[in-house]
Design a protein around this motif. Structure first.
Motif, mmCIF file in Angstrom:
data_model
loop_
_atom_site.group_PDB
_atom_site.id
_atom_site.type_symbol
_atom_site.label_atom_id
_atom_site.label_comp_id
_atom_site.label_asym_id
_atom_site.label_seq_id
_atom_site.Cartn_x
_atom_site.Cartn_y
_atom_site.Cartn_z
ATOM 1 N N HIS A 56 0.829 -1.200 0.000
ATOM 2 C CA HIS A 56 0.000 0.000 0.000
ATOM 3 C C HIS A 56 0.868 1.256 0.000
ATOM 4 C CE1 HIS A 56 -4.072 -1.868 1.323
ATOM 5 N NE2 HIS A 56 -3.425 -2.622 0.456
ATOM 6 N N LYS A 57 1.965 1.209 0.713
ATOM 7 C CA LYS A 57 2.874 2.347 0.744
ATOM 8 C C LYS A 57 3.414 2.647 -0.658
ATOM 9 C CE LYS A 57 6.967 4.155 3.008
ATOM 10 N NZ LYS A 57 8.078 3.929 3.900
ATOM 11 N N LEU A 58 3.744 1.613 -1.422
ATOM 12 C CA LEU A 58 4.219 1.814 -2.796
ATOM 13 C C LEU A 58 3.171 2.534 -3.641
ATOM 14 C CD1 LEU A 58 5.971 -1.589 -3.622
ATOM 15 C CD2 LEU A 58 7.062 0.652 -3.441
ATOM 16 N N VAL A 59 1.911 2.145 -3.478
ATOM 17 C CA VAL A 59 0.838 2.787 -4.248
ATOM 18 C C VAL A 59 0.657 4.233 -3.791
ATOM 19 C CG1 VAL A 59 -1.610 2.746 -4.845
ATOM 20 C CG2 VAL A 59 -0.315 0.599 -4.717
ATOM 21 N N TYR A 60 0.629 4.469 -2.489
ATOM 22 C CA TYR A 60 0.471 5.841 -1.987
ATOM 23 C C TYR A 60 1.626 6.730 -2.426
ATOM 24 C CZ TYR A 60 -3.403 4.253 0.933
ATOM 25 O OH TYR A 60 -4.595 3.746 1.372
ATOM 26 N N GLU A 61 2.838 6.194 -2.438
ATOM 27 C CA GLU A 61 3.993 6.966 -2.920
ATOM 28 C C GLU A 61 3.830 7.317 -4.391
ATOM 29 O OE1 GLU A 61 7.351 4.517 -1.894
ATOM 30 O OE2 GLU A 61 7.363 5.222 0.183
ATOM 31 N N ALA A 62 3.252 6.403 -5.163
ATOM 32 C CA ALA A 62 3.018 6.657 -6.589
ATOM 33 C C ALA A 62 2.072 7.839 -6.794
ATOM 34 C CB ALA A 62 2.443 5.409 -7.256
ATOM 35 N N LEU A 63 1.182 8.053 -5.832
ATOM 36 C CA LEU A 63 0.216 9.144 -5.953
ATOM 37 C C LEU A 63 0.807 10.493 -5.562
ATOM 38 C CD1 LEU A 63 -2.870 7.248 -4.558
ATOM 39 C CD2 LEU A 63 -2.332 7.739 -6.949
ATOM 40 N N GLY A 64 2.028 10.502 -5.110
ATOM 41 C CA GLY A 64 2.763 11.742 -4.877
ATOM 42 C C GLY A 64 2.110 12.737 -3.939
ATOM 43 N N GLY A 65 1.566 12.272 -2.838
ATOM 44 C CA GLY A 65 1.008 13.189 -1.847
ATOM 45 C C GLY A 65 -0.393 13.687 -2.148
ATOM 46 N N ARG A 66 -1.057 13.110 -3.134
ATOM 47 C CA ARG A 66 -2.414 13.559 -3.474
ATOM 48 C C ARG A 66 -3.490 13.009 -2.531
ATOM 49 N NH1 ARG A 66 0.609 13.201 -8.005
ATOM 50 N NH2 ARG A 66 0.477 14.920 -9.480
ATOM 51 N N MET A 67 -3.154 11.949 -1.775
ATOM 52 C CA MET A 67 -4.117 11.401 -0.818
ATOM 53 C C MET A 67 -4.424 12.446 0.248
ATOM 54 S SD MET A 67 -5.297 8.415 -1.505
ATOM 55 C CE MET A 67 -6.173 8.271 0.032
ATOM 56 N N GLY A 68 -5.708 12.609 0.527
ATOM 57 C CA GLY A 68 -6.125 13.580 1.529
ATOM 58 C C GLY A 68 -6.310 14.973 0.962
ATOM 59 N N GLY A 69 -5.846 15.190 -0.253
ATOM 60 C CA GLY A 69 -6.025 16.481 -0.920
ATOM 61 C C GLY A 69 -6.942 16.306 -2.116
ATOM 62 N N GLU A 70 -6.327 16.123 -3.293
ATOM 63 C CA GLU A 70 -7.103 15.902 -4.516
ATOM 64 C C GLU A 70 -7.894 14.605 -4.461
ATOM 65 O OE1 GLU A 70 -4.924 16.569 -8.311
ATOM 66 O OE2 GLU A 70 -3.285 17.116 -6.957
ATOM 67 N N LEU A 71 -7.359 13.634 -3.765
ATOM 68 C CA LEU A 71 -7.983 12.316 -3.669
ATOM 69 C C LEU A 71 -8.361 12.055 -2.215
ATOM 70 C CD1 LEU A 71 -8.761 9.674 -5.034
ATOM 71 C CD2 LEU A 71 -6.405 8.905 -4.758
ATOM 72 N N HIS A 72 -9.649 12.015 -1.953
ATOM 73 C CA HIS A 72 -10.118 11.900 -0.575
ATOM 74 C C HIS A 72 -10.001 10.475 -0.033
ATOM 75 C CE1 HIS A 72 -12.427 12.680 3.018
ATOM 76 N NE2 HIS A 72 -13.225 11.686 2.713
ATOM 77 N N ALA A 73 -10.424 9.481 -0.827
ATOM 78 C CA ALA A 73 -10.437 8.106 -0.330
ATOM 79 C C ALA A 73 -10.061 7.128 -1.436
ATOM 80 C CB ALA A 73 -11.820 7.755 0.215
ATOM 81 N N LEU A 74 -9.211 6.170 -1.084
ATOM 82 C CA LEU A 74 -8.810 5.132 -2.030
ATOM 83 C C LEU A 74 -8.759 3.800 -1.300
ATOM 84 C CD1 LEU A 74 -7.818 4.434 -4.909
ATOM 85 C CD2 LEU A 74 -5.489 4.773 -4.053
ATOM 86 N N GLN A 75 -9.692 2.932 -1.645
ATOM 87 C CA GLN A 75 -9.727 1.566 -1.099
ATOM 88 C C GLN A 75 -8.790 0.732 -1.961
ATOM 89 O OE1 GLN A 75 -13.620 -0.116 -1.473
ATOM 90 N NE2 GLN A 75 -13.016 -2.069 -0.649
ATOM 91 N N LEU A 76 -7.777 0.123 -1.361
ATOM 92 C CA LEU A 76 -6.761 -0.617 -2.126
ATOM 93 C C LEU A 76 -6.882 -2.112 -1.966
ATOM 94 C CD1 LEU A 76 -3.446 1.355 -1.534
ATOM 95 C CD2 LEU A 76 -4.730 1.136 -3.659
ATOM 96 N N LYS A 77 -6.682 -2.791 -3.084
ATOM 97 C CA LYS A 77 -6.494 -4.242 -3.103
ATOM 98 C C LYS A 77 -5.238 -4.467 -3.922
ATOM 99 C CE LYS A 77 -8.697 -8.611 -4.081
ATOM 100 N NZ LYS A 77 -9.890 -9.295 -4.576
ATOM 101 N N THR A 78 -4.198 -4.959 -3.273
ATOM 102 C CA THR A 78 -2.916 -5.176 -3.966
ATOM 103 C C THR A 78 -2.616 -6.661 -4.021
ATOM 104 O OG1 THR A 78 -1.752 -4.798 -1.870
ATOM 105 C CG2 THR A 78 -1.965 -2.913 -3.362
ATOM 106 N N GLU A 79 -2.182 -7.129 -5.199
ATOM 107 C CA GLU A 79 -1.942 -8.535 -5.393
ATOM 108 C C GLU A 79 -0.666 -8.771 -6.193
ATOM 109 O OE1 GLU A 79 -5.347 -10.018 -7.484
ATOM 110 O OE2 GLU A 79 -6.752 -9.214 -6.024
ATOM 111 N N VAL A 80 -0.148 -9.989 -6.059
ATOM 112 C CA VAL A 80 0.989 -10.456 -6.845
ATOM 113 C C VAL A 80 0.406 -11.305 -7.989
ATOM 114 C CG1 VAL A 80 3.071 -11.890 -6.808
ATOM 115 C CG2 VAL A 80 2.493 -10.475 -4.835
ATOM 116 N N PRO A 81 0.948 -11.208 -9.202
ATOM 117 C CA PRO A 81 0.426 -12.037 -10.300
ATOM 118 C C PRO A 81 0.550 -13.523 -9.989
ATOM 119 C CG PRO A 81 2.084 -10.484 -11.091
ATOM 120 C CD PRO A 81 2.068 -10.390 -9.614
ATOM 121 N N ASN A 82 -0.374 -14.309 -10.522
ATOM 122 C CA ASN A 82 -0.340 -15.766 -10.344
ATOM 123 C C ASN A 82 0.708 -16.387 -11.245
ATOM 124 O OD1 ASN A 82 -2.382 -15.718 -8.478
ATOM 125 N ND2 ASN A 82 -3.960 -15.907 -10.039
#
Length: 77
Positions: free
Chosen positions: A51-77
């Motif tokens: 989740h940290k990798l995804v939030y870092e990709a958003l470059g600080g937009r969480m809580g500002g431009e982007l209010h809520a993001l429900q994450l599901k992160t997976e590894v390929p099969n």
């Protein structure tokens, strides 16, 4: 201030080029999204690290431009 789903997807893909990304607008307001991200980059990482990798990709937009993001992160099969 709303953030388009395509922008979220582009930011995640820029940081995780191998990722399969699916974005769903949960409320139809451009402010509450769910994201499913599948990436080899997540292999061996904890859920928090993924989740940290995804939030870092958003470059600080969480809580500002982007209010809520429900994450599901997976590894390929």
């Amino acid at each position: 201030m709303a953030m388009p789903a395509a922008e979220i997807e582009a930011l995640i893909r820029a940081a995780l080029p191998d990722a399969e990304v699916e974005i769903t607008d949960l409320a139809g307001d451009g402010d509450h999204y769910a994201a499913r991200v599948v990436s080899e980059s997540f292999r061996g990482k904890s859920l928090v690290q993924r989740h940290k990798l995804v939030y870092e990709a958003l470059g600080g937009r969480m809580g500002g431009e982007l209010h809520a993001l429900q994450l599901k992160t997976e590894v390929p099969n």
